[in-house]
Motif scaffolding. Structure first.
Motif, short mmCIF file in Angstrom:
data_model
loop_
_atom_site.label_atom_id
_atom_site.label_comp_id
_atom_site.label_asym_id
_atom_site.label_seq_id
_atom_site.Cartn_x
_atom_site.Cartn_y
_atom_site.Cartn_z
N ASP A 121 0.84 -1.22 0.00
CA ASP A 121 0.00 0.00 0.00
C ASP A 121 0.87 1.26 0.00
O ASP A 121 0.82 2.09 0.91
N THR A 123 1.86 4.80 -1.16
CA THR A 123 1.38 6.05 -1.75
C THR A 123 2.58 6.96 -2.01
O THR A 123 3.33 7.29 -1.09
N THR A 140 -0.20 9.26 -6.13
CA THR A 140 -0.85 7.96 -6.30
C THR A 140 -1.81 7.66 -5.16
O THR A 140 -2.09 6.49 -4.87
N SER A 141 -2.32 8.69 -4.49
CA SER A 141 -3.21 8.48 -3.34
C SER A 141 -4.46 7.70 -3.73
O SER A 141 -4.94 6.85 -2.98
N LYS A 142 -5.01 8.00 -4.92
CA LYS A 142 -6.24 7.33 -5.33
C LYS A 142 -6.00 5.90 -5.83
O LYS A 142 -6.93 5.09 -5.85
N SER A 143 -4.78 5.62 -6.23
CA SER A 143 -4.45 4.25 -6.69
C SER A 143 -3.06 3.89 -6.20
O SER A 143 -2.09 3.94 -6.95
N PRO A 144 -2.92 3.55 -4.89
CA PRO A 144 -1.61 3.23 -4.33
C PRO A 144 -0.99 2.01 -5.01
O PRO A 144 -1.69 1.15 -5.55
N VAL A 145 0.34 1.98 -4.98
CA VAL A 145 1.06 0.81 -5.48
C VAL A 145 0.80 -0.34 -4.50
O VAL A 145 1.04 -0.20 -3.30
N GLU A 146 0.31 -1.44 -5.02
CA GLU A 146 -0.11 -2.54 -4.14
C GLU A 146 1.04 -3.08 -3.31
O GLU A 146 0.91 -3.28 -2.10
#
Length: 442
Positions: A121, A123, A140-146
């Motif tokens: 997670d 960001t 990348t707050s709306k689509s964090p790096v998994e």
């Protein structure tokens, strides 16, 4: 790029690496290369073309036999481009380099996981901070790096058009969960300074009704600048024309391709090279009266675009260039039309325009020719009634009228001394456009 890091909650699993993206440069190999003919023959030897040609062929054949890679052959001129020192190779950037105002800052950023466990997670944010503002480049707050695995990385590229001078900071931050599930925040700061690539010095000269603007552009960078565009955008109360030498090499080549051959750019040499531009400014006739006559001293601004050796673009817009405040008369008169042929002692008509350059109503007017005591007989006088009555003129308005004149002397004569008396305010305006006419016999 060197960075400063703020440690929070112990050591971090992630780290940022920043590399500036820019084009390579030419690799220059500057050895002393020679032509054997220059060593073995004097300057006078070339006066005999047949002997010089025979000797050159002999030297060329001798060099062809010995084709090893000895240092002797490495220093020979085998091609016209050899004295330039260009090896045909490109050199990758060895340092962060200088960043100039008007360029596009492009950076490759990598988030590395150097720990022995996976982080989740993530960001990521990247922004540019200046003395005046903060500009967000990535979020990348709306689509964090998994997740970022052990030894893995997440890469991205950011771009920013540099519009401010001075200190800049590239702020990279990551908010992530480590192996223990703890939420950690990692900020890193990468600092750089933006310099001015060029300076624009201006001089303003006013000659009668015409204003001349000279601009001197100086190159402060370590590379040649190829000027794509140096355009002066005048304020709306002005019109501008660029003045050039008729023999200037900046004019596009003439050909049968109807202008398809591009105009060669102006080259301003590195390290202090300069180029001068000259513009002629006249009051514009396409603006409203109030804008035209308010006497603003703003002349306009420059739009400048350029490219470096390998085509990297740059763009600058100067601040408004100021001239001397323009003083406007309350009443102005201009000549609209006079006959092309004027005969001696024959009446003719001159068409004129009287303009109110104030924000109030003026007039009515009495237009006449002033009497000059030092000149007994005027070469051009009014034919008929010596006074012409004109009605009131509204604020910033104008009135067209005509004068019936007659010339009493041959040759080039001047029509001068036209005055207008405001009968309401009892104020006399001296209107002296000094029209020149040529008087001939019948």
């Amino acid at each position: 790029m060197s960075a400063t890091q703020t440690q929070t909650h112990g050591p971090h699993s992630l780290a940022f690496r920043v590399m500036r993206l820019c084009k390579p440069s030419f690799h220059v190999d500057p050895p002393l290369r020679i032509d054997p003919f220059d060593l073995l023959a004097g300057e006078d030897f070339s006066d005999d073309p047949s002997s010089a040609s025979l000797f050159r062929r002999h030297v060329s054949s001798a060099d062809a036999v010995d084709s090893d890679l000895s240092y002797r052959n490495r220093f020979l001129l085998n091609h016209p481009t050899d004295p330039i020192g260009l090896s045909g190779l490109l050199l990758l950037p060895q340092s962060f380099g200088a960043i100039y105002l008007g360029e596009t800052f492009c950076s490759y950023i990598s988030v590395n996981n150097s720990s022995t466990s996976e982080v989740r997670d993530v960001t990521i944010k990247a922004e540019i901070q200046t003395e005046r503002q903060r500009i967000l480049l990535l979020d990348t707050s709306k689509s964090p790096v998994e997740s970022i695995r052990t030894g893995g990385r997440y890469d991205f590229i950011v771009e920013h058009d540099v519009k401010e001078l001075g200190a800049h900071t590239l702020v990279c931050s990551a908010l992530y969960n480590d192996a223990d599930g703890e939420r950690k925040y990692l900020p890193q700061f990468f600092k750089f300074v933006v310099a001015n690539p060029l300076s624009v010095r201006t001089k303003v000269r006013v000659v009668k009704e015409t204003t001349f603007l000279e601009a001197c552009i100086e190159n402060h960078t370590k590379a040649n600048l190829f000027m794509d565009q140096v355009d002066f955008e005048p304020a709306k109360q002005w019109s501008a024309v660029r003045l050039q030498n008729e023999d200037s090499t900046e004019d596009p080549p003439t050909s049968g391709l109807s202008g398809l051959i591009p105009k060669p750019p102006v080259i301003i040499r590195s390290g202090g090279g300069i180029h001068n531009y000259l513009y002629k400014l006249n009051p514009s006739a396409d603006v409203s009266g109030q804008t035209k006559f308010q006497g603003s001293n703003i002349l306009g601004k420059f739009q400048i675009t350029w490219r470096t050796n390998l085509g990297e673009p740059g763009r600058l817009q100067t601040q408004q260039i100021l001239g001397a405040p323009v003083s406007r008369k309350e009443i102005n008169m201009r000549v609209v039309e006079v006959p092309a042929v004027i005969h001696l002692n024959r009446p003719f008509r001159a068409y004129l325009n009287l303009t109110n350059q104030t924000d109030r109503q003026l007039g009515p007017f009495e237009v006449s020719l002033s009497q000059d005591e030092t000149q007994l007989e005027k070469p051009v006088g009014i034919n008929g009634l010596q006074t012409l009555m004109l009605p009131r003129i509204e604020a910033f308005g104008s009135n067209d009228f005509q004068l019936n004149l007659i010339a009493s002397k041959l040759g080039v004569q001047k029509i001068a001394g036209i005055t207008a008396l405001d009968t309401r305010e009892k104020k006399t305006y001296e209107l002296v456009p000094e029209m020149e006419i040529f008087v001939e016999t019948d």
